[in-house]
Design an enzyme around this catalytic site. Structure first.
Site, PDB file in Angstrom:
ATOM      1  N   ARG A 250       3.829   1.075  -0.504  1.00 40.21           N
ATOM      2  CA  ARG A 250       4.914   1.740   0.109  1.00 40.21           C
ATOM      3  C   ARG A 250       6.209   1.642  -0.986  1.00 40.21           C
ATOM      4  NH1 ARG A 250       2.056   4.287   2.743  1.00 40.21           N
ATOM      5  NH2 ARG A 250       1.885   4.628   4.799  1.00 40.21           N
ATOM      6  N   GLU A 279      10.506  10.768  -0.567  1.00 40.80           N
ATOM      7  CA  GLU A 279       9.323  11.529  -0.976  1.00 40.80           C
ATOM      8  C   GLU A 279       9.530  12.823  -0.081  1.00 40.80           C
ATOM      9  OE1 GLU A 279       5.650   9.522   0.131  1.00 40.80           O
ATOM     10  OE2 GLU A 279       6.332   7.732  -1.135  1.00 40.80           O
ATOM     11  N   HIS A 298       2.106  10.615  -3.941  1.00 42.46           N
ATOM     12  CA  HIS A 298       1.541   9.856  -2.877  1.00 42.46           C
ATOM     13  C   HIS A 298       0.036  10.368  -2.453  1.00 42.46           C
ATOM     14  CE1 HIS A 298       2.748   7.377   1.072  1.00 42.46           C
ATOM     15  NE2 HIS A 298       1.423   7.481   0.796  1.00 42.46           N
TER      16      HIS A 298
HETATM   17  P1  NAD Z   1      -4.056  -4.523   5.160  1.00 38.31           P
HETATM   18  O1  NAD Z   1      -3.455  -5.050   6.181  1.00 38.31           O
HETATM   19  O2  NAD Z   1      -5.893  -4.749   5.219  1.00 38.31           O
HETATM   20  O3  NAD Z   1      -3.745  -5.600   3.839  1.00 38.31           O
HETATM   21  C1  NAD Z   1      -2.374  -5.911   3.675  1.00 38.31           C
HETATM   22  C2  NAD Z   1      -2.377  -7.249   3.203  1.00 38.31           C
HETATM   23  O4  NAD Z   1      -0.918  -7.559   2.954  1.00 38.31           O
HETATM   24  C3  NAD Z   1      -2.887  -8.353   4.161  1.00 38.31           C
HETATM   25  O5  NAD Z   1      -3.915  -9.164   3.736  1.00 38.31           O
HETATM   26  C4  NAD Z   1      -1.455  -9.193   4.515  1.00 38.31           C
HETATM   27  O6  NAD Z   1      -2.246 -10.366   4.916  1.00 38.31           O
HETATM   28  C5  NAD Z   1      -0.835  -8.888   3.412  1.00 38.31           C
HETATM   29  N1  NAD Z   1       0.419  -9.218   3.354  1.00 38.31           N
HETATM   30  C6  NAD Z   1       1.362  -9.043   4.583  1.00 38.31           C
HETATM   31  N2  NAD Z   1       2.580  -9.514   4.332  1.00 38.31           N
HETATM   32  C7  NAD Z   1       2.601 -10.068   3.131  1.00 38.31           C
HETATM   33  C8  NAD Z   1       3.641 -10.600   2.380  1.00 38.31           C
HETATM   34  N3  NAD Z   1       4.853 -10.718   2.663  1.00 38.31           N
HETATM   35  N4  NAD Z   1       3.171 -10.973   1.052  1.00 38.31           N
HETATM   36  C9  NAD Z   1       2.057 -11.078   0.502  1.00 38.31           C
HETATM   37  N5  NAD Z   1       1.020 -10.409   1.283  1.00 38.31           N
HETATM   38  C10 NAD Z   1       1.459  -9.723   2.454  1.00 38.31           C
HETATM   39  O7  NAD Z   1      -3.682  -2.891   4.508  1.00 38.31           O
HETATM   40  P2  NAD Z   1      -4.372  -2.296   3.494  1.00 38.31           P
HETATM   41  O8  NAD Z   1      -5.354  -1.137   4.122  1.00 38.31           O
HETATM   42  O9  NAD Z   1      -5.089  -3.073   2.159  1.00 38.31           O
HETATM   43  O10 NAD Z   1      -3.219  -1.330   3.035  1.00 38.31           O
HETATM   44  C11 NAD Z   1      -2.221  -1.790   2.301  1.00 38.31           C
HETATM   45  C12 NAD Z   1      -0.753  -0.817   2.484  1.00 38.31           C
HETATM   46  O11 NAD Z   1      -1.317   0.233   1.619  1.00 38.31           O
HETATM   47  C13 NAD Z   1      -0.823  -0.031   3.773  1.00 38.31           C
HETATM   48  O12 NAD Z   1       0.202  -0.810   4.513  1.00 38.31           O
HETATM   49  C14 NAD Z   1      -0.132   1.274   3.416  1.00 38.31           C
HETATM   50  O13 NAD Z   1       1.329   1.048   3.402  1.00 38.31           O
HETATM   51  C15 NAD Z   1      -0.561   1.566   1.990  1.00 38.31           C
HETATM   52  N6  NAD Z   1      -1.398   2.449   1.699  1.00 38.31           N
HETATM   53  C16 NAD Z   1      -1.117   3.549   0.697  1.00 38.31           C
HETATM   54  C17 NAD Z   1      -1.789   4.776   0.654  1.00 38.31           C
HETATM   55  C18 NAD Z   1      -1.400   5.693  -0.390  1.00 38.31           C
HETATM   56  O14 NAD Z   1      -1.507   6.801  -0.137  1.00 38.31           O
HETATM   57  N7  NAD Z   1      -0.820   5.500  -1.442  1.00 38.31           N
HETATM   58  C19 NAD Z   1      -3.144   4.581   1.257  1.00 38.31           C
HETATM   59  C20 NAD Z   1      -3.566   3.668   2.225  1.00 38.31           C
HETATM   60  C21 NAD Z   1      -2.773   2.736   2.235  1.00 38.31           C
END
Ligand code: NAD
Length: 350
Positions: A250, A279, A298
């Site tokens: 994000r 965005e 994005h």
């Molecule tokens: P997920 O929940 O499986 O993984 C997120 C990880 O971040 C978890 O392991 C969690 O423990 C860790 N985390 C949380 N807080 C933290 C902190 N303070 N410090 C370090 N680690 C921390 O989520 P995911 O499926 O891997 O997706 C991650 C993010 O990617 C989503 O939240 C979304 O915002 C973003 N995303 C973006 C796109 C895009 O189009 N660019 C697509 C999909 C997801």
């Protein structure tokens, strides 16, 4: 704005934004609701106008709703849809939803964590490679007759170290791909145990260490009070001269104003960014000015496969919510990071 006609007085499901025909058809055949897809509707204001234009129809007819990140689910919006029972965001991120307001109104909610991981991990490496191989400049040079390759000297990944901030679904896939390139992988994620790190072949490090020791870094955390602006000036100061930083999580996780200052001061690094504070990027965004920044709009989940999969995941999740059955991504999520961040202030983590 085009609208579909409401044809019956069954309870209504509205599907906003991009959504597959298969997902809509599945809802029509499984839900017992009237299902209307409004592909041009992304925001609440657009939804209000579009539903107002439907014959025999009001916002109060809506029982089920699907949208994406531009559909901000707030207390004010919920007051306008008094019969809404279930809302699904066809995205992984859910920082556009006021979870507390939904709980207060007893609206069941879900996100779709299962469909985007592969596409988002692949885009992460597309951006790393675009930076490492100087693809922006290389493409422009290939179109000239000079073929001056001197400024195009890039980097190989084999033998280097990749750092992952947030070792969740996407981070774990990114780790596997890094290992495929022959890279050592280090990661920071306080909410995952050592077995999880071992399982994914990652060494556990602190955030500062991650930036100090990695040649390439990618960000994969959700947007929370803890992660907002978490990557800033200090981390850019720690970068190796040739490092590459990619953000597909994000925009707000990486402090954009600090990055712009770093770039203006000719600080090290090449940056691949898919997500931004605002965005679409504003036309006067300073980020547009720097050749060492590769930008994508994005598109982490913008593949045919992810689109089809998330439409079906969202359709099934909405049915699950309306029938009080299990869903793939219940909200609030059961994950440790969410509980920890919620407890900080007792309410929503965003
Ligand atoms: P997920 O929940 O499986 O993984 C997120 C990880 O971040 C978890 O392991 C969690 O423990 C860790 N985390 C949380 N807080 C933290 C902190 N303070 N410090 C370090 N680690 C921390 O989520 P995911 O499926 O891997 O997706 C991650 C993010 O990617 C989503 O939240 C979304 O915002 C973003 N995303 C973006 C796109 C895009 O189009 N660019 C697509 C999909 C997801």
């Amino acid at each position: 704005m085009k609208t579909e006609k409401r044809t019956s007085l069954k309870p209504l499901i509205i599907v906003c934004d991009r959504f597959s025909a298969e997902g809509t058809a599945w809802l029509k055949s499984h839900s017992g609701h009237e299902v209307i897809h409004l592909p041009e509707v992304q925001t609440v204001a657009e939804l209000e106008t579009a539903v107002g234009n439907l014959p025999n129809n009001q916002l109060s007819d809506i029982e089920g709703l699907i949208g994406r990140t531009k559909l901000k689910i707030t207390k004010d919006f919920l007051a306008k849809v008094p019969n809404l029972k279930g809302f699904v965001t066809a995205t992984v991120g859910f920082d556009h939803i006021d979870l507390q307001a939904c709980a207060d109104r007893k609206v069941a909610i879900a996100h779709c964590p299962d469909s985007h991981s592969a596409s988002a991990a692949e885009l992460t490496w597309a951006l790393v490679l675009a930076c490492a191989k100087k693809l922006r400049a290389a493409e422009a040079t290939a179109r000239t007759q000079t073929w001056n390759r001197e400024p195009l000297l890039g980097w190989q990944l084999d033998g280097k170290t990749h750092g992952i901030f947030g070792l969740g679904r996407i981070g774990a896939r990114v780790a596997r791909m890094a290992q495929g390139f022959g890279m050592r992988v280090v990661a920071h994620d306080p909410y995952r145990n050592n077995q999880w790190f071992e399982k994914h072949g990652c060494e556990r490090v602190g955030v500062d260490e991650l930036f100090h020791m990695s040649d390439t870094v990618s960000l994969h955390v959700p947007m929370t009070r803890e992660t907002k602006g978490r990557i800033h000036r200090i981390h850019f100061d720690l970068l190796k001269p040739d490092s590459i930083i990619v953000n597909t999580s994000r925009g707000g996780v990486l402090k954009e104003e600090d990055l712009v200052l770093h770039l203006k001061n000719k600080g090290p690094g090449t940056f691949g960014l898919d997500v931004f504070n605002y965005e679409p990027l504003k036309v006067d965004s300073e980020l547009l000015k720097f050749p060492q920044v590769v930008l994508t709009p994005h598109i982490g989940a913008t593949t045919h496969e992810a689109f089809k999969a998330v439409s079906m995941e969202a359709a099934k999740n909405l049915m699950g919510l309306l029938r009080n059955q299990a869903v793939s991504g219940p909200l609030p999520p059961p994950e440790e990071w969410f509980k920890a961040v919620s407890e900080l202030a007792g309410t929503s983590p965003f």
